[in-house]
Scaffold this active site. Sequence first.
Site, PDB file in Angstrom:
ATOM      1  N   LYS A 189     -32.968  64.936  94.825  1.00 26.91           N
ATOM      2  CA  LYS A 189     -32.148  64.990  93.605  1.00 26.91           C
ATOM      3  C   LYS A 189     -32.350  66.340  92.923  1.00 26.91           C
ATOM      4  O   LYS A 189     -33.258  67.099  93.250  1.00 26.91           O
ATOM      5  CB  LYS A 189     -32.546  63.870  92.624  1.00 26.91           C
TER       6      LYS A 189
ATOM      7  N   SER B 287     -25.345  61.548  97.926  1.00 27.12           N
ATOM      8  CA  SER B 287     -25.559  61.716  96.486  1.00 27.12           C
ATOM      9  C   SER B 287     -25.702  63.176  96.057  1.00 27.12           C
ATOM     10  O   SER B 287     -25.595  63.483  94.871  1.00 27.12           O
ATOM     11  CB  SER B 287     -26.800  60.940  96.036  1.00 27.12           C
TER      12      SER B 287
END
Length: 247
Positions: free
Chosen positions: A92, A51
């Site tokens: 993230k 990701s």
Amino acid sequence: MSRTTDRTGEGHGRLGSTLSGLAVALGCVLFLGGFVWGAIVYQPYTVPTESMTPTIGAGDRVLAQRVDGGDVERGDVVVFKEQAWGDMPMVKRVVAVGGDTVACCTDDKLTVNGKKIDEPYLPKGQAAESKKIPTIKVPDGRLFVLGDERSGSLDSTAHLTEAGSGTVPRSAVKGRVDAVVWPMDGILARPTGFEALGGISSPGPLRLVVAAVVAGAVLVLGGAAYGPIAKRAGRRGRPRTELAGAR
């Protein structure tokens, strides 16, 4: 003359031994101190998914500086742990903080407080519009996070229906990623696209930690090697007549 030479050589030898010992002692302090400093300030994590590509790949080992969630700024790559996200470490990028209004997309760009954000860390050929985000006001004390690989990241956009509109509390932050150490990609570039909205985070002390460890290793090896080198040089420098007389 030979006695004077011997005394001079002995004096140089003692001075060299003293300096060698000091170099080794200082090297040990720097080497071990650097490792201890790094262990206190940084925590290693393994990133399990794609990701965050291309910034961080699946299986990469990263070093995250232990920071308070209140010190996190826009653009930081953070490690956090939140029960609503599976209660496991997640990596993230913070794109908006409490009080910001975030949306996507205007002219294929993410917008924060109405400003278009340049995101050079996105995969080549991928536009920010690969993930649509409705206009969201980030609650105070919370962070809106996205993956750099927008099309396949389970980030804030996957939790929009939950309390806080998919945001993460600052208290959930465990660290701010400073570098990818395996493979050795090095220190992450500071994101400049958010500068128009305010300050961005300064790099952590990782460069100083590494410099201390390397300098310590050099001093230890150099100091340890000085003794044998000096003895050999001293033997070569003694006159042959003196060596013969010693026999």
